[in-house]
Design a protein around this motif. Structure first.
Motif, PDB file in Angstrom:
ATOM      1  N   VAL A 160      33.301  22.617 -23.015  1.00 59.17           N
ATOM      2  CA  VAL A 160      32.405  22.604 -21.870  1.00 59.17           C
ATOM      3  C   VAL A 160      33.246  22.808 -20.606  1.00 59.17           C
ATOM      4  CG1 VAL A 160      30.693  21.278 -20.578  1.00 59.17           C
ATOM      5  CG2 VAL A 160      30.847  21.022 -23.061  1.00 59.17           C
ATOM      6  N   THR A 161      32.895  23.819 -19.835  1.00 59.19           N
ATOM      7  CA  THR A 161      33.643  24.096 -18.615  1.00 59.19           C
ATOM      8  C   THR A 161      32.732  23.990 -17.408  1.00 59.19           C
ATOM      9  OG1 THR A 161      33.259  26.475 -18.791  1.00 59.19           O
ATOM     10  CG2 THR A 161      35.243  25.603 -19.843  1.00 59.19           C
ATOM     11  N   GLN A 162      33.310  23.661 -16.259  1.00 58.34           N
ATOM     12  CA  GLN A 162      32.562  23.529 -15.027  1.00 58.34           C
ATOM     13  C   GLN A 162      33.324  24.193 -13.886  1.00 58.34           C
ATOM     14  OE1 GLN A 162      31.444  18.959 -15.859  1.00 58.34           O
ATOM     15  NE2 GLN A 162      30.444  19.798 -14.018  1.00 58.34           N
ATOM     16  N   SER A 163      32.555  24.718 -12.945  1.00 56.83           N
ATOM     17  CA  SER A 163      33.179  25.305 -11.763  1.00 56.83           C
ATOM     18  C   SER A 163      32.310  25.061 -10.537  1.00 56.83           C
ATOM     19  CB  SER A 163      33.386  26.817 -11.976  1.00 56.83           C
ATOM     20  OG  SER A 163      32.139  27.466 -12.127  1.00 56.83           O
ATOM     21  N   PRO A 164      32.906  24.923  -9.366  1.00 58.64           N
ATOM     22  CA  PRO A 164      34.354  24.795  -9.142  1.00 58.64           C
ATOM     23  C   PRO A 164      34.834  23.401  -9.519  1.00 58.64           C
ATOM     24  CG  PRO A 164      33.190  24.485  -7.083  1.00 58.64           C
ATOM     25  CD  PRO A 164      32.129  24.795  -8.114  1.00 58.64           C
ATOM     26  N   THR A 165      36.116  23.140  -9.426  1.00 55.83           N
ATOM     27  CA  THR A 165      36.643  21.816  -9.723  1.00 55.83           C
ATOM     28  C   THR A 165      36.475  20.883  -8.534  1.00 55.83           C
ATOM     29  OG1 THR A 165      38.833  22.523  -9.040  1.00 55.83           O
ATOM     30  CG2 THR A 165      38.310  22.680 -11.376  1.00 55.83           C
ATOM     31  N   HIS A 166      36.616  21.428  -7.347  1.00 60.36           N
ATOM     32  CA  HIS A 166      36.460  20.651  -6.118  1.00 60.36           C
ATOM     33  C   HIS A 166      35.671  21.472  -5.113  1.00 60.36           C
ATOM     34  CE1 HIS A 166      40.052  18.801  -7.944  1.00 60.36           C
ATOM     35  NE2 HIS A 166      39.712  17.722  -7.304  1.00 60.36           N
ATOM     36  N   LEU A 167      34.959  20.753  -4.235  1.00 59.26           N
ATOM     37  CA  LEU A 167      34.128  21.439  -3.254  1.00 59.26           C
ATOM     38  C   LEU A 167      33.941  20.525  -2.045  1.00 59.26           C
ATOM     39  CD1 LEU A 167      32.639  24.154  -3.225  1.00 59.26           C
ATOM     40  CD2 LEU A 167      30.683  23.010  -4.242  1.00 59.26           C
ATOM     41  N   ILE A 168      34.047  21.093  -0.859  1.00 54.56           N
ATOM     42  CA  ILE A 168      33.784  20.336   0.365  1.00 54.56           C
ATOM     43  C   ILE A 168      32.664  21.026   1.120  1.00 54.56           C
ATOM     44  CG2 ILE A 168      34.713  19.485   2.557  1.00 54.56           C
ATOM     45  CD1 ILE A 168      37.479  19.489   1.273  1.00 54.56           C
ATOM     46  N   LYS A 169      31.635  20.262   1.457  1.00 56.19           N
ATOM     47  CA  LYS A 169      30.491  20.783   2.187  1.00 56.19           C
ATOM     48  C   LYS A 169      30.187  19.859   3.358  1.00 56.19           C
ATOM     49  CE  LYS A 169      29.086  24.344  -0.339  1.00 56.19           C
ATOM     50  NZ  LYS A 169      28.840  25.708   0.215  1.00 56.19           N
ATOM     51  N   THR A 170      29.358  20.329   4.256  1.00 58.76           N
ATOM     52  CA  THR A 170      28.917  19.482   5.351  1.00 58.76           C
ATOM     53  C   THR A 170      27.459  19.103   5.155  1.00 58.76           C
ATOM     54  OG1 THR A 170      28.393  21.422   6.691  1.00 58.76           O
ATOM     55  CG2 THR A 170      30.561  20.422   6.995  1.00 58.76           C
ATOM     56  N   ARG A 171      27.066  18.026   5.774  1.00 60.37           N
ATOM     57  CA  ARG A 171      25.705  17.508   5.655  1.00 60.37           C
ATOM     58  C   ARG A 171      24.686  18.580   6.034  1.00 60.37           C
ATOM     59  NH1 ARG A 171      24.897  12.132   8.961  1.00 60.37           N
ATOM     60  NH2 ARG A 171      25.344  13.648  10.607  1.00 60.37           N
ATOM     61  N   GLY A 172      23.644  18.701   5.215  1.00 62.34           N
ATOM     62  CA  GLY A 172      22.595  19.682   5.458  1.00 62.34           C
ATOM     63  C   GLY A 172      22.786  20.997   4.717  1.00 62.34           C
ATOM     64  N   GLN A 173      23.999  21.249   4.237  1.00 57.99           N
ATOM     65  CA  GLN A 173      24.237  22.487   3.500  1.00 57.99           C
ATOM     66  C   GLN A 173      23.663  22.408   2.090  1.00 57.99           C
ATOM     67  OE1 GLN A 173      28.585  23.085   3.941  1.00 57.99           O
ATOM     68  NE2 GLN A 173      28.057  24.968   5.059  1.00 57.99           N
ATOM     69  N   GLN A 174      23.748  23.523   1.381  1.00 58.86           N
ATOM     70  CA  GLN A 174      23.295  23.628   0.006  1.00 58.86           C
ATOM     71  C   GLN A 174      24.494  23.928  -0.882  1.00 58.86           C
ATOM     72  OE1 GLN A 174      23.162  26.893  -1.642  1.00 58.86           O
ATOM     73  NE2 GLN A 174      22.333  26.092  -3.568  1.00 58.86           N
ATOM     74  N   THR A 225      32.861  18.419 -11.450  1.00 55.45           N
ATOM     75  CA  THR A 225      33.085  19.007 -10.127  1.00 55.45           C
ATOM     76  C   THR A 225      33.025  17.876  -9.119  1.00 55.45           C
ATOM     77  OG1 THR A 225      32.113  21.175 -10.630  1.00 55.45           O
ATOM     78  CG2 THR A 225      32.155  20.483  -8.318  1.00 55.45           C
ATOM     79  N   ARG A 226      34.085  17.739  -8.350  1.00 59.96           N
ATOM     80  CA  ARG A 226      34.105  16.688  -7.329  1.00 59.96           C
ATOM     81  C   ARG A 226      33.608  17.272  -6.022  1.00 59.96           C
ATOM     82  NH1 ARG A 226      35.299  11.781  -7.166  1.00 59.96           N
ATOM     83  NH2 ARG A 226      36.391  11.823  -9.178  1.00 59.96           N
ATOM     84  N   LEU A 227      32.508  16.730  -5.541  1.00 61.96           N
ATOM     85  CA  LEU A 227      31.873  17.197  -4.309  1.00 61.96           C
ATOM     86  C   LEU A 227      32.098  16.176  -3.208  1.00 61.96           C
ATOM     87  CD1 LEU A 227      29.923  19.053  -2.688  1.00 61.96           C
ATOM     88  CD2 LEU A 227      28.041  17.688  -3.633  1.00 61.96           C
ATOM     89  N   LEU A 228      32.560  16.665  -2.076  1.00 65.25           N
ATOM     90  CA  LEU A 228      32.722  15.821  -0.888  1.00 65.25           C
ATOM     91  C   LEU A 228      31.829  16.381   0.209  1.00 65.25           C
ATOM     92  CD1 LEU A 228      34.134  13.534   0.646  1.00 65.25           C
ATOM     93  CD2 LEU A 228      35.947  15.156   1.233  1.00 65.25           C
ATOM     94  N   VAL A 229      30.955  15.545   0.730  1.00 66.17           N
ATOM     95  CA  VAL A 229      30.055  15.944   1.818  1.00 66.17           C
ATOM     96  C   VAL A 229      30.494  15.240   3.095  1.00 66.17           C
ATOM     97  CG1 VAL A 229      27.673  16.063   2.610  1.00 66.17           C
ATOM     98  CG2 VAL A 229      28.174  16.218   0.167  1.00 66.17           C
ATOM     99  N   LEU A 230      30.814  16.052   4.099  1.00 67.99           N
ATOM    100  CA  LEU A 230      31.302  15.494   5.373  1.00 67.99           C
ATOM    101  C   LEU A 230      30.218  15.534   6.445  1.00 67.99           C
ATOM    102  CD1 LEU A 230      34.812  17.199   5.387  1.00 67.99           C
ATOM    103  CD2 LEU A 230      34.230  14.887   4.634  1.00 67.99           C
TER     104      LEU A 230
END
Lengths: 112, 114
Positions: free
Chosen positions: B4-18, B109-114
């Protein structure tokens, strides 16, 4: 609604000890129960799955038991090693839903 | 090796984005589930797809949506991101109908929302 708890939350033992991790679930109508290992920041690795009709499963130094009537499962690790250090999670799948309900995990540290 | 694979491994987004997260299931698996794991907690079930249809959903709002494709790959979409959406997102696949139906997880996938 199924709820799963695990005790202890954290455990630190010297290398070579045998240890038991506990998992409790509130609804005994489970389809199966699965034990996982998770290393920091990583995904989950399946260790053992016990069907509702089974009492235990064994893989190497690991043995998992299931007692539906008391709502409990235990994971026994024999002769622990530093490489066993990780978080151990149990997850119960009930007969009504399509998902696994996870416990919060037990964080295990095996000291050399 | 679970497959089982996932992408991306890390992601940084800002509040309100998709955001769209992707998962490729293990060969032969027809069911995929998505989970959200906050720091220090166990994974929480978001939803499950079986043969391209959602057939189970946890306590997550409609801004969490998904797709499963004929090749059993899957997407998780999250609209209007909130700070609390910061977490590790895990997908898991299994073959429904088999005897044991063991779930196999991807690396997340590690998601960080700023």
């Amino acid at each position: 609604k199924q709820e799963v708890t695990q005790i202890p939350a954290a455990l630190s033992v010297p290398e070579g000890e045998n240890l038991v991790l506990n998992c409790s679930f509130t609804d005994s109508a489970i389809y199966n129960l699965q034990w996982f290992r998770q290393d920091p920041g990583k995904g989950l690795t399946s260790l053992l799955l016990i069907q509702s009709s089974q009492r235990e499963q064994t893989s190497g130094r690991l043995n998992a038991s299931l007692d539906k009537s008391s709502g409990r499962s235990t994971l026994y690790i024999a002769a622990s090693q530093p490489g066993d250090s990780a978080t151990y999670l149990c997850a119960a799948r009930d007969n009504y839903g399509q998902n696994f309900v996870f416990g919060p995990g037990t964080r295990l540290s095996v000291l050399p | 090796e679970t497959g089982v694979t996932q992408s991306p491994t890390h992601l940084i987004k800002t509040r309100g984005q998709q955001v769209t997260l992707r998962c490729s299931s293990q060969s032969g698996h027809n069911t995929v589930s998505w989970y959200q794991q906050a720091l220090g907690q166990g994974p929480q079930f978001i939803f499950q797809y079986y043969r391209e249809e959602e057939n189970g959903r946890g306590n997550f709002p409609p801004r969490f949506s998904g797709l499963q494709f004929p090749n059993y790959s899957s997407e998780l979409n999250v609209n209007a991101l909130e700070l609390d959406d910061s977490a590790l997102y895990l997908c898991a696949s299994r073959r429904a109908g088999g005897y044991q139906e063991t779930q196999y997880f991807g690396p997340g996938t590690r998601l960080l929302v700023l």
